[in-house]
Write a protein that holds these residues in place. Sequence first.
Motif, PDB file in Angstrom:
ATOM      1  N   GLY A  24       1.212   4.916   6.649  1.00  0.00           N
ATOM      2  CA  GLY A  24       2.179   3.923   6.192  1.00  0.00           C
ATOM      3  C   GLY A  24       3.264   3.624   7.206  1.00  0.00           C
ATOM      4  O   GLY A  24       4.008   2.645   7.042  1.00  0.00           O
ATOM      5  N   HIS A  25       3.360   4.464   8.248  1.00  0.00           N
ATOM      6  CA  HIS A  25       4.477   4.303   9.189  1.00  0.00           C
ATOM      7  C   HIS A  25       4.010   4.379  10.638  1.00  0.00           C
ATOM      8  O   HIS A  25       3.230   5.263  11.013  1.00  0.00           O
ATOM      9  CB  HIS A  25       5.536   5.374   8.934  1.00  0.00           C
ATOM     10  CG  HIS A  25       6.297   5.164   7.660  1.00  0.00           C
ATOM     11  ND1 HIS A  25       7.382   4.309   7.569  1.00  0.00           N
ATOM     12  CD2 HIS A  25       6.118   5.660   6.412  1.00  0.00           C
ATOM     13  CE1 HIS A  25       7.838   4.311   6.327  1.00  0.00           C
ATOM     14  NE2 HIS A  25       7.093   5.128   5.608  1.00  0.00           N
ATOM     15  N   TYR A  81       8.509   5.456  -5.149  1.00  0.00           N
ATOM     16  CA  TYR A  81       9.461   6.014  -4.192  1.00  0.00           C
ATOM     17  C   TYR A  81       9.373   5.203  -2.912  1.00  0.00           C
ATOM     18  O   TYR A  81       8.412   4.437  -2.700  1.00  0.00           O
ATOM     19  CB  TYR A  81       9.182   7.497  -3.922  1.00  0.00           C
ATOM     20  CG  TYR A  81       7.993   7.778  -3.041  1.00  0.00           C
ATOM     21  CD1 TYR A  81       8.132   7.933  -1.663  1.00  0.00           C
ATOM     22  CD2 TYR A  81       6.712   7.900  -3.582  1.00  0.00           C
ATOM     23  CE1 TYR A  81       7.033   8.189  -0.856  1.00  0.00           C
ATOM     24  CE2 TYR A  81       5.618   8.163  -2.782  1.00  0.00           C
ATOM     25  CZ  TYR A  81       5.778   8.303  -1.416  1.00  0.00           C
ATOM     26  OH  TYR A  81       4.700   8.553  -0.604  1.00  0.00           O
ATOM     27  N   MET A  82      10.384   5.323  -2.059  1.00  0.00           N
ATOM     28  CA  MET A  82      10.350   4.603  -0.796  1.00  0.00           C
ATOM     29  C   MET A  82      10.481   5.582   0.363  1.00  0.00           C
ATOM     30  O   MET A  82      11.039   6.674   0.233  1.00  0.00           O
ATOM     31  CB  MET A  82      11.450   3.546  -0.730  1.00  0.00           C
ATOM     32  CG  MET A  82      12.862   4.065  -0.638  1.00  0.00           C
ATOM     33  SD  MET A  82      14.031   2.696  -0.480  1.00  0.00           S
ATOM     34  CE  MET A  82      15.600   3.589  -0.543  1.00  0.00           C
ATOM     35  N   SER A  83       9.919   5.174   1.487  1.00  0.00           N
ATOM     36  CA  SER A  83      10.016   5.947   2.719  1.00  0.00           C
ATOM     37  C   SER A  83      10.469   5.010   3.827  1.00  0.00           C
ATOM     38  O   SER A  83      10.049   3.849   3.883  1.00  0.00           O
ATOM     39  CB  SER A  83       8.668   6.582   3.056  1.00  0.00           C
ATOM     40  OG  SER A  83       7.652   5.591   3.166  1.00  0.00           O
ATOM     41  N   LEU A 137       7.566   0.812   0.063  1.00  0.00           N
ATOM     42  CA  LEU A 137       7.623   1.191  -1.348  1.00  0.00           C
ATOM     43  C   LEU A 137       6.240   1.680  -1.760  1.00  0.00           C
ATOM     44  O   LEU A 137       5.239   0.979  -1.589  1.00  0.00           O
ATOM     45  CB  LEU A 137       8.058  -0.001  -2.208  1.00  0.00           C
ATOM     46  CG  LEU A 137       8.170   0.251  -3.711  1.00  0.00           C
ATOM     47  CD1 LEU A 137       9.338   1.179  -4.018  1.00  0.00           C
ATOM     48  CD2 LEU A 137       8.330  -1.068  -4.466  1.00  0.00           C
ATOM     49  N   TRP A 138       6.190   2.888  -2.315  1.00  0.00           N
ATOM     50  CA  TRP A 138       4.925   3.501  -2.732  1.00  0.00           C
ATOM     51  C   TRP A 138       4.925   3.709  -4.239  1.00  0.00           C
ATOM     52  O   TRP A 138       5.973   3.944  -4.843  1.00  0.00           O
ATOM     53  CB  TRP A 138       4.745   4.873  -2.086  1.00  0.00           C
ATOM     54  CG  TRP A 138       4.729   4.918  -0.599  1.00  0.00           C
ATOM     55  CD1 TRP A 138       5.816   4.926   0.236  1.00  0.00           C
ATOM     56  CD2 TRP A 138       3.580   5.001   0.252  1.00  0.00           C
ATOM     57  NE1 TRP A 138       5.415   5.001   1.544  1.00  0.00           N
ATOM     58  CE2 TRP A 138       4.043   5.054   1.586  1.00  0.00           C
ATOM     59  CE3 TRP A 138       2.209   5.039   0.007  1.00  0.00           C
ATOM     60  CZ2 TRP A 138       3.169   5.141   2.670  1.00  0.00           C
ATOM     61  CZ3 TRP A 138       1.344   5.123   1.092  1.00  0.00           C
ATOM     62  CH2 TRP A 138       1.823   5.165   2.405  1.00  0.00           C
ATOM     63  N   ARG A 170      -2.266   2.367  -0.217  1.00  0.00           N
ATOM     64  CA  ARG A 170      -1.495   1.186   0.172  1.00  0.00           C
ATOM     65  C   ARG A 170      -0.047   1.326  -0.289  1.00  0.00           C
ATOM     66  O   ARG A 170       0.264   2.023  -1.255  1.00  0.00           O
ATOM     67  CB  ARG A 170      -2.100  -0.093  -0.402  1.00  0.00           C
ATOM     68  CG  ARG A 170      -2.080  -0.184  -1.913  1.00  0.00           C
ATOM     69  CD  ARG A 170      -2.780  -1.458  -2.389  1.00  0.00           C
ATOM     70  NE  ARG A 170      -2.750  -1.585  -3.843  1.00  0.00           N
ATOM     71  CZ  ARG A 170      -3.646  -1.031  -4.656  1.00  0.00           C
ATOM     72  NH1 ARG A 170      -4.619  -0.305  -4.150  1.00  0.00           N
ATOM     73  NH2 ARG A 170      -3.559  -1.215  -5.957  1.00  0.00           N
ATOM     74  N   SER A 171       0.822   0.665   0.463  1.00  0.00           N
ATOM     75  CA  SER A 171       2.244   0.606   0.125  1.00  0.00           C
ATOM     76  C   SER A 171       2.733  -0.813   0.382  1.00  0.00           C
ATOM     77  O   SER A 171       2.073  -1.598   1.068  1.00  0.00           O
ATOM     78  CB  SER A 171       3.045   1.606   0.967  1.00  0.00           C
ATOM     79  OG  SER A 171       2.949   1.296   2.349  1.00  0.00           O
TER      80      SER A 171
END
Length: 469
Positions: free
Chosen positions: A193-194, A210-212, A220-221, A228-229
Amino acid sequence: MELEGLVRRPCPGLRGLARGSRTAAVSLVNAGVQPAAVSCLFPLPADIISTVEFNHTGELLATGDKGGRVVIFQREPESKNAPQSQGEYDVYSTFQSHEPEFDYLKSLEIEEKINKIKWLPQQNAARALLSANDKTIKLWKITERDKRPEGYNLKDEEGKLKDLSTVTSLQVPVLKPMDLMVEVSPRRIFANGHTYHINSISVNSDCETYMSADDLRINLWHLAITDRSFNIVDIKPANMEDLTEVITASEFHPHHCNLFVYSSSKGSLRLCDMRAAALCDKHSKLFEEPEDPSNRSFFSEIISSVSDVKFSHSGRYMLTRDYLTVKVWDLNMEARPIETYQVHDYLRSKLCSLYENDCIFDKFECAWNGSDSVIMTGAYNNFFRMFDRNTKRDVTLEASRESSKPRAVLKPRRVCVGGKRRRDDISVDSLDFTKKILHTAWHPAENIIAIAATNNLYIFQDKVNSDMH
């Protein structure tokens, strides 16, 4: 507020947990044991604590370290026979959360270091937490088992299937008591995701998402979906040469699931509303303090970078930490903070040397107490600072083995810049910049704090409260 150290009984078998020597866990709480048995003079980099987090009730305290391990402490229940033990935290579980990895496409090594831990609100008997390293977030389920089934019809005592021809009667299996076993199992892995290093995670008040955040994006997950996010903030410019700031921290509002805030390396805060648009590149509010031109210097932008942001429990205020100050912002006033507290202003004259040894880039965290009336943050020389918002009093305390004897009251410390010194004062030139308190946590309801100092975790409680038990 007078703070005293909490005593913890030593855990002799802890060194063998996880992999290698677990110095960080053995010396975690300023325990009433011989220093030679619990401490390491030169701690390994893997043993350095990188995050500290209480759960929502304060019963559990989780720490992560640079070796990718998570140690969970549980508060001892109140006992009439030993009232002095109330508030003590003992080791509950230890597990390896992340392992070192290698990205072959980018020829990049991914450290196992735990950057953040966040507890999920408890929905049933099991507990859950999120742990993140630079690239991957994992959801862990923590369960207890103190009974085992016995008397199976088709299995023997070792669990092997019986010969069906030998089964002549049926019996009802029963549950027999057994020693408490804590089981930690990975439930979900949120990966890919990052592109950049994750610096913060935050669980939403809806308990479903939750968010990262990394340097340039916030995702946002959904807790049930790993593949997927949704990208909700993206500040990456088309040309990376045009990049002027990065995201340093982010957090959801404690009560409104549509609101979140993120801070930047330029010292600004952006409050975003997910109801306005799917991509929250346009903020709802911008909190930024105008810079005083007379104080402008080469280091101005570096020391104004926000290293941590926390909503108050009431949701009305935000607390931010930059290199020299902590600030309290009112969500209804964007122009300037309503309160500013100097953490270690005596370092302003030493910014040049702090820049040369990279200390100026240290990221200190901050914390609210349960009633939002006192704030806490770390400093150098194993000092930490507490500010009372009502009385405007502040105090400097030290987390060290020498000053934290079991049940001993912490004495305020004072840093002397020049002139006449008192007997217990310490000169600013004598400060040890290798001893720094970056990570702190405050119990959500009581005056109990957790302080991470290199490979040691100190837990202190308010003396007034402890005398009531």
